[in-house]
Design a protein around this motif. Structure first.
Motif, mmCIF file in Angstrom:
data_model
loop_
_atom_site.group_PDB
_atom_site.id
_atom_site.type_symbol
_atom_site.label_atom_id
_atom_site.label_comp_id
_atom_site.label_asym_id
_atom_site.label_seq_id
_atom_site.Cartn_x
_atom_site.Cartn_y
_atom_site.Cartn_z
ATOM 1 N N TYR A 57 0.864 -0.908 -0.189
ATOM 2 C CA TYR A 57 0.322 -0.340 -0.451
ATOM 3 C C TYR A 57 0.692 0.944 0.192
ATOM 4 O O TYR A 57 1.978 1.248 0.599
ATOM 5 N N SER A 58 0.039 2.304 -0.476
ATOM 6 C CA SER A 58 1.198 2.969 -0.829
ATOM 7 C C SER A 58 0.067 4.390 -0.940
ATOM 8 O O SER A 58 -0.634 4.252 -1.691
ATOM 9 N N GLY A 59 0.384 5.582 -1.223
ATOM 10 C CA GLY A 59 -0.232 6.669 -1.308
ATOM 11 C C GLY A 59 -0.720 7.874 0.358
ATOM 12 O O GLY A 59 -0.562 7.234 0.748
ATOM 13 N N TYR A 60 -1.278 8.861 -0.810
ATOM 14 C CA TYR A 60 -2.043 10.134 0.229
ATOM 15 C C TYR A 60 -3.660 9.828 0.046
ATOM 16 O O TYR A 60 -4.192 9.821 -1.508
ATOM 17 N N GLU A 61 -4.288 10.466 1.513
ATOM 18 C CA GLU A 61 -5.015 10.129 0.956
ATOM 19 C C GLU A 61 -5.423 11.297 2.003
ATOM 20 O O GLU A 61 -5.316 11.574 3.785
ATOM 21 N N THR A 62 -6.734 12.031 2.566
ATOM 22 C CA THR A 62 -7.292 12.877 2.844
ATOM 23 C C THR A 62 -8.546 12.140 4.119
ATOM 24 O O THR A 62 -9.984 11.998 2.792
ATOM 25 N N TYR A 63 -9.543 12.875 5.075
ATOM 26 C CA TYR A 63 -10.245 11.900 5.488
ATOM 27 C C TYR A 63 -10.896 13.362 6.022
ATOM 28 O O TYR A 63 -10.570 14.439 6.552
ATOM 29 N N TYR A 64 -12.192 13.481 5.728
ATOM 30 C CA TYR A 64 -13.159 14.529 6.489
ATOM 31 C C TYR A 64 -13.914 13.870 6.843
ATOM 32 O O TYR A 64 -14.753 12.780 6.667
ATOM 33 N N TYR A 65 -15.069 14.397 7.490
ATOM 34 C CA TYR A 65 -16.826 13.851 8.648
ATOM 35 C C TYR A 65 -17.398 14.354 7.627
ATOM 36 O O TYR A 65 -17.572 15.638 7.550
ATOM 37 N N ASP A 66 -18.877 13.779 7.150
ATOM 38 C CA ASP A 66 -19.874 13.424 6.262
ATOM 39 C C ASP A 66 -21.152 13.864 6.989
ATOM 40 O O ASP A 66 -20.718 12.515 7.556
ATOM 41 N N ALA A 67 -21.293 14.792 7.836
ATOM 42 C CA ALA A 67 -22.738 14.377 8.340
ATOM 43 C C ALA A 67 -23.862 14.454 7.596
ATOM 44 O O ALA A 67 -24.964 13.740 8.427
ATOM 45 N N LYS A 68 -24.130 14.461 6.090
ATOM 46 C CA LYS A 68 -24.611 13.473 5.838
ATOM 47 C C LYS A 68 -25.071 11.796 6.193
ATOM 48 O O LYS A 68 -25.413 10.883 6.004
ATOM 49 N N ILE A 70 -23.932 10.476 8.951
ATOM 50 C CA ILE A 70 -24.453 10.382 11.091
ATOM 51 C C ILE A 70 -24.635 9.106 11.735
ATOM 52 O O ILE A 70 -25.920 8.298 11.279
ATOM 53 N N ASP A 71 -23.404 8.076 12.076
ATOM 54 C CA ASP A 71 -24.315 7.446 12.633
ATOM 55 C C ASP A 71 -25.031 7.926 13.931
ATOM 56 O O ASP A 71 -23.794 8.043 14.863
ATOM 57 N N PRO A 72 -25.888 7.461 14.811
ATOM 58 C CA PRO A 72 -26.128 7.425 16.139
ATOM 59 C C PRO A 72 -25.585 6.822 16.957
ATOM 60 O O PRO A 72 -25.297 7.633 17.989
ATOM 61 N N SER A 73 -25.010 5.661 17.075
ATOM 62 C CA SER A 73 -24.015 5.314 17.865
ATOM 63 C C SER A 73 -23.099 5.759 17.937
ATOM 64 O O SER A 73 -21.767 5.437 19.377
ATOM 65 N N LEU A 115 -13.724 9.354 11.708
ATOM 66 C CA LEU A 115 -12.781 9.223 12.465
ATOM 67 C C LEU A 115 -12.670 10.123 13.656
ATOM 68 O O LEU A 115 -13.537 11.044 13.824
ATOM 69 N N TYR A 116 -12.335 9.343 14.727
ATOM 70 C CA TYR A 116 -12.513 11.154 16.243
ATOM 71 C C TYR A 116 -12.597 12.521 16.021
ATOM 72 O O TYR A 116 -13.045 13.804 16.279
ATOM 73 N N VAL A 117 -10.736 12.093 15.858
ATOM 74 C CA VAL A 117 -10.360 14.017 15.122
ATOM 75 C C VAL A 117 -11.851 14.714 14.569
ATOM 76 O O VAL A 117 -11.848 16.086 14.642
ATOM 77 N N THR A 118 -11.900 14.086 13.081
ATOM 78 C CA THR A 118 -12.632 14.782 12.252
ATOM 79 C C THR A 118 -14.006 15.176 12.760
ATOM 80 O O THR A 118 -14.150 15.953 13.036
ATOM 81 N N ARG A 119 -14.677 14.344 13.754
ATOM 82 C CA ARG A 119 -14.993 14.335 13.561
ATOM 83 C C ARG A 119 -15.875 15.159 15.242
ATOM 84 O O ARG A 119 -17.149 15.587 15.526
ATOM 85 N N ASN A 120 -14.758 15.423 15.946
ATOM 86 C CA ASN A 120 -15.296 15.735 17.044
ATOM 87 C C ASN A 120 -14.661 17.634 16.925
ATOM 88 O O ASN A 120 -14.809 18.362 18.142
ATOM 89 N N ALA A 121 -14.177 17.327 15.939
ATOM 90 C CA ALA A 121 -13.556 19.361 15.871
ATOM 91 C C ALA A 121 -14.333 20.164 16.002
ATOM 92 O O ALA A 121 -15.496 20.065 15.204
#
Length: 171
Positions: A57-68, A70-73, A115-121
């Protein structure tokens, strides 16, 4: 570039001795506290090196939180729901900047993930997975100052693009 930058970590020392998840919670808390009162003019970028069981595996990835998505749990911070679209815009601009700069190659692209950091920032936020440390070639590359500076410069250009808004007045 004139931005006020708060580093949550500048050494290889963790915030928490309890767990890596508690470490991320504490980092997010520090970022949220630094943004109080200026959340609309603040962004959060968490920079990581990925790893898998496969050395190919290799390469660059960017993660963000999508409010559409939402997992209620696993609910997000209510402020991230407000900033979700801006997090996506930040992800697109910084990701394109890194890929277009040649600093790194495309991995899985731009990924919405809880992800915790993107979901809670409490501001627009992304998590940049710069490269896979489980790939011996990539691990060697990420340890060089040239690679690190190239990624930093490309992210800075993406941040510039994010904050460069054109305002059009219609009469």
């Amino acid at each position: 570039k004139g931005y006020e930058v708060f580093m949550t970590r500048s050494t290889d020392k963790h915030f928490s001795t309890v767990s890596s998840s508690e470490d991320l919670k504490q980092r997010t808390r520090v970022a949220n506290n630094a943004a109080i009162g200026r959340n609309d003019n603040t962004i959060f970028i968490s920079i990581h090196h990925n790893a898998t069981s496969s050395p190919s595996y290799s390469g660059y990835e960017t993660y963000y939180y999508d409010a559409k998505q939402i997992d209620p749990s696993y609910p997000p911070d209510p402020m991230q729901i407000v900033y979700s679209d801006e997090s996506h815009r930040l992800a697109k601009l910084t990701h394109a900047s890194v890929i277009n700069s040649g600093a790194n190659t495309e991995g899985r692209g731009i990924v919405h993930y809880s992800l915790y950091v993107t979901r809670n920032a409490q501001m627009p936020s992304i998590l940049a997975e710069v490269e896979y440390m489980s790939n011996p070639y990539e691990e060697k590359k990420v340890k060089t100052a040239t690679f690190q500076q190239g990624i930093a410069n490309a992210l800075a250009v993406g941040v510039d693009n994010y904050f460069n808004l054109s305002i059009i007045f219609i009469k």
